[in-house]
Scaffold this active site. Structure first.
Site, PDB file in Angstrom:
ATOM      1  N   PHE A   1      -0.165  -0.964   8.482  1.00 22.56           N
ATOM      2  CA  PHE A   1      -0.854  -0.395   9.642  1.00 22.56           C
ATOM      3  C   PHE A   1      -1.256   1.046   9.349  1.00 22.56           C
ATOM      4  O   PHE A   1      -0.458   1.828   8.812  1.00 22.56           O
ATOM      5  CB  PHE A   1       0.085  -0.328  10.854  1.00 22.56           C
ATOM      6  N   ASP A   2      -2.456   1.427   9.746  1.00 17.41           N
ATOM      7  CA  ASP A   2      -2.789   2.838   9.904  1.00 17.41           C
ATOM      8  C   ASP A   2      -2.041   3.339  11.143  1.00 17.41           C
ATOM      9  O   ASP A   2      -1.562   2.537  11.959  1.00 17.41           O
ATOM     10  CB  ASP A   2      -4.302   2.985  10.075  1.00 17.41           C
ATOM     11  N   GLY A   3      -1.965   4.657  11.313  1.00 19.96           N
ATOM     12  CA  GLY A   3      -1.245   5.206  12.459  1.00 19.96           C
ATOM     13  C   GLY A   3      -2.145   5.482  13.655  1.00 19.96           C
ATOM     14  O   GLY A   3      -2.211   4.701  14.604  1.00 19.96           O
TER      15      GLY A   3
END
Length: 317
Positions: free
Chosen positions: A168-170
């Site tokens: 996941f990106d943040g």
């Protein structure tokens, strides 16, 4: 095993173009119309479709299910994969034949005959929706459903058969786009200052937070059976943030949510593609297309989450 009831399951809805490679079929549909498309599909219903961008992810979900059933044979808290497509029912036989060919366990179908399937996502209690159609994904995000547009990798890589790996990106994926708004509108220096001032204030949730929670719940079921070291789920945070100047707020936010992430990679603006090659996730979620494209080039299956301020800048680019 019997299908889990939707209220207990983690429902992942996948479109036919995400699950299978339907590029040629799509071309026929666009160039010759729906009747020729349906005719082609019926004439080829014994020709197995090739895997699409979500295929390996779905296989990995099914491996997790198999492990859960070994440990908790009576528990319904596991993944339920639904084929959610605006295809016509006449195309269903080819899809069923292909699903059976690969030994996939997909019992629930929603075939809407050209209508948008988005309204059905809520009825199916969908936790995650994956499609190759960016407009439908945008519609689903606006309806509050965790969703992403799937993109095929430009290279073939080997994926783990024994562990579901999700990256996941943040900001604007797990978290809201609050901090990204400051980067875009006021610059990096103001962003670093803002993050340090608000280090102890948790970020608001983003569209994929619920799916990370779902993965975390299942991980805890393995930990409870002393399977932490052999857990078939591994999660990764891959963020362009810098650890020293803006990482603490991210980690404290996850802690405040009661969520663990297995690996956190702070890249300080470096490209994500080379790191993702090392991780080899079955799926990587990001809100910015240039990260998606960088991942694709190096062989990562990437999923675009059309959420937050970055979308406005992408449209203007």
């Amino acid at each position: 095993p019997p299908q889990p009831q939707p209220q207990h399951a983690i429902t992942v809805a996948v479109s036919s173009r995400a699950l299978f490679d339907l590029v040629e079929e799509r071309r026929i549909y666009e160039e010759q119309g729906v009747e020729k498309y349906v005719e082609y599909q019926q004439n080829n219903e014994n020709v197995t479709l090739k895997p699409g961008p979500a295929f390996h992810f779905v296989k990995a979900l099914e491996h997790v299910n198999a492990r859960l059933l070994e440990l908790y044979p009576d528990d319904e808290e596991r993944f339920d994969i639904v084929l959610m497509t605006n295809n016509h029912a006449q195309v269903g036989v080819r899809l069923i034949n292909s699903i059976n060919h690969y030994g996939l366990t997909i019992e629930r179908f929603c075939m809407t005959g050209g209508k948008s399937p988005i309204g059905y996502l809520t009825a199916y209690l969908t936790n995650l929706y994956l499609s190759a159609d960016s407009e439908k994904v945008q519609e689903a995000i606006e309806a509050g459903i965790a969703s992403a547009t799937m993109f095929t990798a430009n290279k073939d890589v080997a994926y783990s058969d024994t562990q579901l790996r999700v990256a996941f990106d943040g900001d604007a994926v797990l978290f809201s786009d609050e901090s990204e708004q400051i980067v875009k509108e006021q610059g990096l220096d103001r962003f670093f200052e803002h993050e340090q001032l608000n280090e102890n204030k948790p970020l608001a949730q983003g569209p994929l937070k619920g799916f990370l929670e779902d993965l975390g719940k299942l991980q805890k079921k393995f930990y409870a059976k002393n399977e932490r070291l052999n857990c078939p789920i591994r999660t990764f945070l891959v963020t362009a943030r810098s650890a020293a100047s803006s990482g603490a707020r991210v980690l404290k936010t996850l802690r405040s949510w009661g969520l663990e992430i297995d690996e956190a990679l702070f890249l300080a603006g470096a490209p994500k593609g080379p790191i993702l090659v090392k991780i080899r996730p079955h799926i990587f979620f990001d809100d910015q297309m240039f990260h998606i494209e960088g991942a694709q080039k190096l062989g990562t299956i990437a999923a675009h989450v059309p959420y937050g301020i970055a979308q406005k800048y992408q449209k203007n680019a």
